[in-house]
Design a protein around this motif. Structure first.
Motif, PDB file in Angstrom:
ATOM      1  N   ALA A 681       1.589   5.798  -3.290  1.00  0.00           N
ATOM      2  CA  ALA A 681       2.811   5.042  -3.010  1.00  0.00           C
ATOM      3  C   ALA A 681       2.527   3.848  -2.119  1.00  0.00           C
ATOM      4  N   VAL A 682       1.646   4.033  -1.122  1.00  0.00           N
ATOM      5  CA  VAL A 682       1.280   2.905  -0.254  1.00  0.00           C
ATOM      6  C   VAL A 682       0.556   1.839  -1.066  1.00  0.00           C
ATOM      7  N   GLY A 683      -0.323   2.267  -1.993  1.00  0.00           N
ATOM      8  CA  GLY A 683      -1.001   1.285  -2.828  1.00  0.00           C
ATOM      9  C   GLY A 683      -0.046   0.507  -3.713  1.00  0.00           C
ATOM     10  N   VAL A 684       0.923   1.207  -4.306  1.00  0.00           N
ATOM     11  CA  VAL A 684       1.912   0.518  -5.149  1.00  0.00           C
ATOM     12  C   VAL A 684       2.763  -0.420  -4.308  1.00  0.00           C
ATOM     13  N   GLY A 685       3.151   0.031  -3.108  1.00  0.00           N
ATOM     14  CA  GLY A 685       3.922  -0.846  -2.234  1.00  0.00           C
ATOM     15  C   GLY A 685       3.160  -2.083  -1.830  1.00  0.00           C
ATOM     16  N   ALA A 686       1.859  -1.928  -1.571  1.00  0.00           N
ATOM     17  CA  ALA A 686       1.040  -3.099  -1.243  1.00  0.00           C
ATOM     18  C   ALA A 686       0.922  -4.032  -2.436  1.00  0.00           C
ATOM     19  N   ARG A 687       0.879  -3.450  -3.613  1.00  0.00           N
ATOM     20  CA  ARG A 687       0.788  -4.279  -4.812  1.00  0.00           C
ATOM     21  C   ARG A 687       2.078  -5.052  -5.056  1.00  0.00           C
ATOM     22  N   VAL A 722      -3.651  16.436   8.778  1.00  0.00           N
ATOM     23  CA  VAL A 722      -2.590  15.829   7.954  1.00  0.00           C
ATOM     24  C   VAL A 722      -1.848  14.752   8.738  1.00  0.00           C
ATOM     25  N   LEU A 723      -1.589  15.015  10.011  1.00  0.00           N
ATOM     26  CA  LEU A 723      -0.905  14.001  10.836  1.00  0.00           C
ATOM     27  C   LEU A 723      -1.766  12.759  10.987  1.00  0.00           C
ATOM     28  N   ALA A 724      -3.051  12.946  11.184  1.00  0.00           N
ATOM     29  CA  ALA A 724      -3.929  11.781  11.314  1.00  0.00           C
ATOM     30  C   ALA A 724      -3.982  10.979  10.027  1.00  0.00           C
ATOM     31  N   LEU A 725      -4.062  11.663   8.881  1.00  0.00           N
ATOM     32  CA  LEU A 725      -4.066  10.944   7.609  1.00  0.00           C
ATOM     33  C   LEU A 725      -2.750  10.212   7.379  1.00  0.00           C
ATOM     34  N   CYS A 726      -1.642  10.835   7.753  1.00  0.00           N
ATOM     35  CA  CYS A 726      -0.351  10.147   7.640  1.00  0.00           C
ATOM     36  C   CYS A 726      -0.307   8.928   8.551  1.00  0.00           C
ATOM     37  N   ALA A 731      -0.423   3.047   9.240  1.00  0.00           N
ATOM     38  CA  ALA A 731      -1.122   1.851   9.716  1.00  0.00           C
ATOM     39  C   ALA A 731      -1.466   0.919   8.564  1.00  0.00           C
ATOM     40  N   ALA A 732      -1.804   1.493   7.403  1.00  0.00           N
ATOM     41  CA  ALA A 732      -2.078   0.659   6.241  1.00  0.00           C
ATOM     42  C   ALA A 732      -0.840  -0.105   5.797  1.00  0.00           C
ATOM     43  N   VAL A 733       0.309   0.568   5.831  1.00  0.00           N
ATOM     44  CA  VAL A 733       1.557  -0.126   5.491  1.00  0.00           C
ATOM     45  C   VAL A 733       1.822  -1.261   6.465  1.00  0.00           C
ATOM     46  N   ALA A 734       1.607  -1.010   7.739  1.00  0.00           N
ATOM     47  CA  ALA A 734       1.815  -2.061   8.739  1.00  0.00           C
ATOM     48  C   ALA A 734       0.873  -3.226   8.539  1.00  0.00           C
ATOM     49  N   ALA A 735      -0.312  -2.960   8.021  1.00  0.00           N
ATOM     50  CA  ALA A 735      -1.290  -4.031   7.839  1.00  0.00           C
ATOM     51  C   ALA A 735      -0.999  -4.882   6.605  1.00  0.00           C
ATOM     52  N   VAL A 736      -0.547  -4.256   5.533  1.00  0.00           N
ATOM     53  CA  VAL A 736      -0.379  -5.003   4.280  1.00  0.00           C
ATOM     54  C   VAL A 736       1.018  -5.559   4.112  1.00  0.00           C
ATOM     55  N   ARG A 737       1.992  -5.059   4.901  1.00  0.00           N
ATOM     56  CA  ARG A 737       3.363  -5.548   4.773  1.00  0.00           C
ATOM     57  C   ARG A 737       3.852  -6.027   6.129  1.00  0.00           C
ATOM     58  N   PRO A 738       3.681  -7.314   6.429  1.00  0.00           N
ATOM     59  CA  PRO A 738       4.083  -7.826   7.754  1.00  0.00           C
ATOM     60  C   PRO A 738       5.570  -7.669   8.020  1.00  0.00           C
ATOM     61  N   GLU A 739       6.407  -7.726   6.958  1.00  0.00           N
ATOM     62  CA  GLU A 739       7.840  -7.646   7.205  1.00  0.00           C
ATOM     63  C   GLU A 739       8.251  -6.272   7.706  1.00  0.00           C
ATOM     64  N   GLY A 740       7.490  -5.231   7.401  1.00  0.00           N
ATOM     65  CA  GLY A 740       7.811  -3.895   7.889  1.00  0.00           C
ATOM     66  C   GLY A 740       6.782  -3.375   8.859  1.00  0.00           C
ATOM     67  N   TRP A 746       4.751   1.521  14.805  1.00  0.00           N
ATOM     68  CA  TRP A 746       5.204   2.546  15.741  1.00  0.00           C
ATOM     69  C   TRP A 746       5.082   3.941  15.128  1.00  0.00           C
ATOM     70  N   THR A 747       5.377   4.053  13.859  1.00  0.00           N
ATOM     71  CA  THR A 747       5.227   5.356  13.201  1.00  0.00           C
ATOM     72  C   THR A 747       3.769   5.808  13.212  1.00  0.00           C
ATOM     73  N   ALA A 748       2.852   4.876  12.937  1.00  0.00           N
ATOM     74  CA  ALA A 748       1.436   5.229  12.972  1.00  0.00           C
ATOM     75  C   ALA A 748       1.005   5.670  14.364  1.00  0.00           C
ATOM     76  N   ALA A 749       1.482   4.970  15.392  1.00  0.00           N
ATOM     77  CA  ALA A 749       1.120   5.352  16.760  1.00  0.00           C
ATOM     78  C   ALA A 749       1.627   6.758  17.090  1.00  0.00           C
ATOM     79  N   VAL A 750       2.858   7.046  16.724  1.00  0.00           N
ATOM     80  CA  VAL A 750       3.412   8.377  16.989  1.00  0.00           C
ATOM     81  C   VAL A 750       2.624   9.448  16.248  1.00  0.00           C
ATOM     82  N   LEU A 751       2.273   9.183  15.009  1.00  0.00           N
ATOM     83  CA  LEU A 751       1.518  10.170  14.233  1.00  0.00           C
ATOM     84  C   LEU A 751       0.133  10.406  14.819  1.00  0.00           C
ATOM     85  N   PHE A 752      -0.522   9.332  15.258  1.00  0.00           N
ATOM     86  CA  PHE A 752      -1.842   9.507  15.872  1.00  0.00           C
ATOM     87  C   PHE A 752      -1.751  10.323  17.162  1.00  0.00           C
ATOM     88  N   VAL A 753      -0.756  10.050  17.952  1.00  0.00           N
ATOM     89  CA  VAL A 753      -0.584  10.804  19.186  1.00  0.00           C
ATOM     90  C   VAL A 753      -0.314  12.280  18.883  1.00  0.00           C
TER      91      VAL A 753
END
Length: 910
Positions: A681-687, A722-726, A731-740, A746-753
């Motif tokens: 889904a992240v790949g399709v969203g980036a596309r 699983v949390l780390a992979l999420c 983080a990938a979504v944040a990198a490829v989609r600047p508008e979101g 913030w979601t990536a930071a919370v998941l990593f923590v």
């Protein structure tokens, strides 16, 4: 040609209209006040002249008006006399001979019936009413006494039938002889006339069928009185009697149509003819009369078919009768009659559809109530003995609605066709594999319609948006196309049309050239108080412009002709016309796309539930549904694409989950494999990037990721992974989609923590700094970047959360720690933070670091303070406290100045 006024001119026009309305309102209020004054003056009695020898005594205020008091007294007197007459007849009758009894009753009854004649001549109407009512009661007592004395052996029901007939005729003649000046005799005669025929049928023991005919004959007499009776009280009484007796007759015919249909045909046909005739002659109930007549016809013909057809064909027989009512469209009957017949046919068809729906519902929901485990084989089918003719009813309904050139009818036809196909496997008792095939086929058909709804909208009119006020000829075109604006009939060229809808009214019919548009309806009076020129003689209650002579819905002036909706395509139901107010406001393509997509979704749900019976069925259904919903997301109508994309992601998640179960993986490993779907889904969203489908696809992937987190919750080590992979995916979504990027970051930071915390907890780490430092360091880094981009940002916003995340938990742990290591390290860290805050003039580090440093020092000095306090004399602490208070009091103003300077210094910091 454009005749839209400029805003300034239109504002002047609106102000002028409002001024006219205000002036007219003032005139009406003044007239109302004068009328109220006249009415009050007429209600107040003239004051008697004041005697010369002194002022008149004040008159007591009456509790009731003279007419109401008179009526109460007369009614009470009549009731008492009636009670006395009944008591005399029932109790004292036996103490007199036959001649005396007849003489007393005859004399009293004659006097009671003759007295109103004299009273009416003297103008005593209320008294005459009371005495006349007493006379009517006495005639009933005379009839009772006659039966007890002269005809004791006569059957009571038969005698009552004859007596009520005689009394009805006598009362009617008495009321007519008095010229209708008494209000009671004629309505009472109508009430008495309801009883002779039904009582005669009961007395003759003719049965329920004959009683129904007696009721119908009485209803016919009531209808005649209602049509041609003169006093209003007679018509009202006859209307009540018509409803009661006619309903009894028709219900009797309907009941016999289920048990003995052939004799019931005559009763139903006669009752329907009476209802149709009465409705035809009375415009207020024409539609109702047509409905009753149509129901009677369906019950009559359907009852005959019921007796001749097998049980499985009974409901289709009634449905065929309902469809046959569409033939009235090809007759010359008035439009209300056609509307009533069509409404009845639609109701019968709807009941038949409800009867035929259960097989389709069983196919969709049978597997939802399974009693066997998943992949253990098909369960017992539901409704094994349901009539196989149910699909024929649904097919007939589809054929009746499909030719109608209306969006709602086309959508209903699509849903009915879908239901017809779904009902076939259950009605024909097909195998499980064929049922699954039908579900997948209907899902594919619905998806195809969601992609290409234009296949079924070629002959449907597109709705046009309502034009703005003052569009001139364009407004008339908008009305022709289904819009909501139409200039009033008779508006002269060059005039500005008024406002329509809730904000105003159309200009009055017949507005002269060059004049300003007026207001119709309750506000459509000219300043002189007269209706506008050109208004129909019927006034406010007359037919609107464009109404047909029979009161139906005809094309309004300036509206499109009947062909705007398209001519009927086949005879029957397609000939029904719908008023302009009922035109579609939704695009036909969008409506049909949603209908097809809804059908596909329901079939998909049924296919998934049915596919759970076997392993092959599960993978087949999920794979096909994934392809279908992906195709709708790529090629479908734009309004359904987002939902289709979400369902495609859900189907992919179900497919992966089924594969993991087939491989006998446990929940933690299944959760890891399930993250393949969010990754795709992240790949399709980036596309897609800024495509509208990017966000729905990513959110659906996030939902699957939540499911994976839930599956891994039972094993902390797997949950951390699983949390780390999420977090990586976010983080990938944040990198490829600047508008979101902000939300995803913030979601990536919370998941990593969270992943770090879960990993530490799984390793039995209890040191709080191990949990807080992974939060503090990124938070401080973000704060530094924030201050670099915005130097005016507050230090509390930039550094407060990060510093608090470590300092506060460490301080709590230090206060409960008996060793010296943590307090020392915490004190050094707090000192460094305090010095940095002082160096860079930052309020948050200075306050937080100083506070923590002070509390740590207090914690370390607390044992020694306790020892010193214990060694001192008991009087010394109060003495020292007193000296401190004196010192503070003596230097109070100086301390305030020092505190104020400290506050100002802190305030100048960021």
């Amino acid at each position: 040609m454009e005749n839209v006024l400029p805003p300034a001119d239109e504002l002047v026009l609106v102000d002028r209209e409002l001024a006219q309305l205000d002036a007219r309102r003032s005139q009406l209020l003044a007239r109302r006040a004068w009328l109220l004054q006249v009415l009050r003056a007429a209600a107040v009695p003239q004051a008697a002249p004041t005697p010369a020898w002194g002022p008149a005594a004040p008159r007591p205020v009456a509790d009731t008006t003279p007419p109401s008091a008179q009526n109460v007294l007369l009614t009470l007197g009549g009731v008492l006399l009636t009670i006395a007459a009944i008591a005399f007849t029932l109790v004292s009758w036996g103490s007199m001979g036959i001649g005396g009894r007849a003489a007393v009753l005859g004399l009293v009854t004659s006097a009671a019936l003759a007295a109103p004649v004299v009273l009416l001549r003297r103008g005593l109407v209320s008294t005459a009413e009371s005495v006349g009512a007493l006379g009517l009661v006495l005639t009933v007592l005379d009839a009772y006494a006659l039966h007890r004395v002269a005809l004791p052996g006569t059957d009571g029901v038969a005698y009552t039938a004859g007596a009520t007939a005689v009394l009805a005729g006598a009362w009617a003649a008495y009321g007519a002889a008095l010229g209708g000046r008494l209000r009671i005799p004629l309505p009472v005669a109508v009430v008495a006339a309801q009883l002779p025929l039904p009582l005669a049928a009961v007395a003759a023991d003719a049965g329920a069928y004959a009683l129904g005919w007696a009721m119908l004959a009485t209803a016919a007499a009531d209808a005649a009185l209602l049509l041609w009776g003169k006093p209003r009280s007679v018509r009202v009484t006859a209307a009540v009697g018509l409803c009661a007796t006619g309903s009894w007759a028709l219900l009797t015919g309907g009941w016999f149509s289920l048990t003995d249909p052939v004799p019931a045909v005559g009763l139903l046909v006669a009752g329907g003819a009476l209802a149709l005739f009465f409705g035809w002659r009375t415009s207020a109930v024409t539609v109702f009369g047509a409905v009753v007549a149509a129901l009677a016809a369906v019950a009559a013909v359907g009852g005959v078919l019921r007796s001749a057809l097998p049980e499985a064909w009974i409901v289709p027989g009634y449905v065929a009768c309902g469809l046959a009512l569409a033939a009235v469209l090809r007759t010359g009957l008035p439009r209300p009659v056609k509307q009533g017949a069509l409404g009845t046919g639609a109701g019968v068809l709807g009941l038949g559809v409800l009867w035929a729906v259960p097989p389709a519902a069983a196919l969709l929901l049978d597997s939802a109530v399974r009693t066997t485990p998943v992949w253990s084989g098909p369960d017992m089918p539901a409704l094994p003995e349901y009539p196989a003719t149910a699909p024929l009813v649904l097919l007939a309904a589809t054929a009746a609605l499909a030719p109608l050139r209306r969006t709602w009818a086309r959508c209903a036809a699509v849903l009915l066709a879908w239901t017809t196909v779904l009902s076939l496997p259950v009605s024909l008792d097909l195998s499980h594999s064929l049922r699954l095939t039908v579900l997948l086929a209907t899902a594919a058909a619905g998806a195809a319609l969601a992609c290409r709804p234009q296949w079924l909208t070629g002959d449907l009119p597109e709705p046009a948006a309502a034009p703005a006020v003052g569009d001139g000829p364009a407004a008339a075109q908008g009305e022709a196309a289904g819009g909501g604006y139409r200039p009033a009939a008779g508006t002269a060229p060059g005039t500005t049309p008024g406002m329509t809808g809730p904000q105003g009214q159309t200009p009055a019919s017949g507005t002269s050239p060059g004049s300003e548009p007026g207001m119709t309806g309750q506000q459509g009076l000219t300043p002189g108080g007269t209706p506008p020129a050109g208004t129909a003689p019927e006034g406010a209650f007359g037919p609107a412009a464009g109404a047909t002579p029979d009161g139906g819905f005809g094309p309004a002036a300036g509206a499109a002709p009947a062909g705007a909706f398209g001519p009927p395509t086949w005879p029957g139901w397609a000939g029904a016309r719908i008023p302009a107010a009922a035109r579609a406001t939704v695009a036909p393509a969008a409506a049909l796309a949603w209908c097809g997509f809804g059908a596909a979704l329901a079939s998909a749900l049924g296919a998934v539930l049915s596919g759970l019976d076997t392993r092959a069925g599960t993978f087949t259904s999920l794979g096909i549904l994934l392809a279908l919903f992906a195709g709708v997301a790529a090629l479908g109508e734009r309004r359904v694409r987002a939902t289709a994309a979400c369902l495609a992601v859900a189907a992919a998640g179900g497919l992966v989950l089924a594969g993991a179960r087939a491989a006998q993986l446990d929940d933690p490993r299944t959760a890891v494999w399930l993250l393949v779907v969010p990754t795709a889904a992240v790949g399709v969203g980036a596309r897609l990037r800024r495509h509208p489908l990017a966000l729905p696809v990513e959110l659906s992937g996030a939902a699957v990721a939540l499911l994976a987190i839930g599956l891994a919750a039972g094993r902390p080590a797997s949950l951390a992974l699983v949390l780390a992979l999420c977090g990586v995916l976010a983080a990938a979504v944040a990198a490829v989609r600047p508008e979101g990027g902000r939300t995803a970051g913030w979601t990536a930071a919370v998941l990593f923590v969270l992943a770090t915390w879960v990993r530490l907890a799984a390793s039995d780490v209890t040191t709080p700094e191990a949990y807080t430092l992974p939060v503090t360091l990124p938070a401080l880094a973000v704060g530094v970047l924030r201050r670099h981009r915005d130097p005016e940002a507050s230090s509390w916003t930039a550094y407060g959360p990060g510093l608090s995340a470590t300092l506060v938990p460490s301080l709590i742990a230090a206060w409960s720690d008996a060793s010296w290591g943590r307090p020392l390290l915490l004190g050094v860290g707090a000192l460094a933070v305090t010095l940095l805050g002082a160096r860079y003039r930052l309020q948050a580090p200075l306050v937080l670091g100083g506070t923590v440093l002070a509390l740590v020092a207090l914690h370390e000095l607390a044992p020694y303070v306790v020892q010193v306090v214990g060694a001192l004399p008991r009087w010394l602490p109060p003495a020292l406290a007193g000296l401190l208070l004196l010192a503070v009091g003596a230097t109070y103003e100086q301390r305030l100045r020092d505190a104020r300077r400290l506050r100002e210094k802190l305030g100048r910091m960021h």
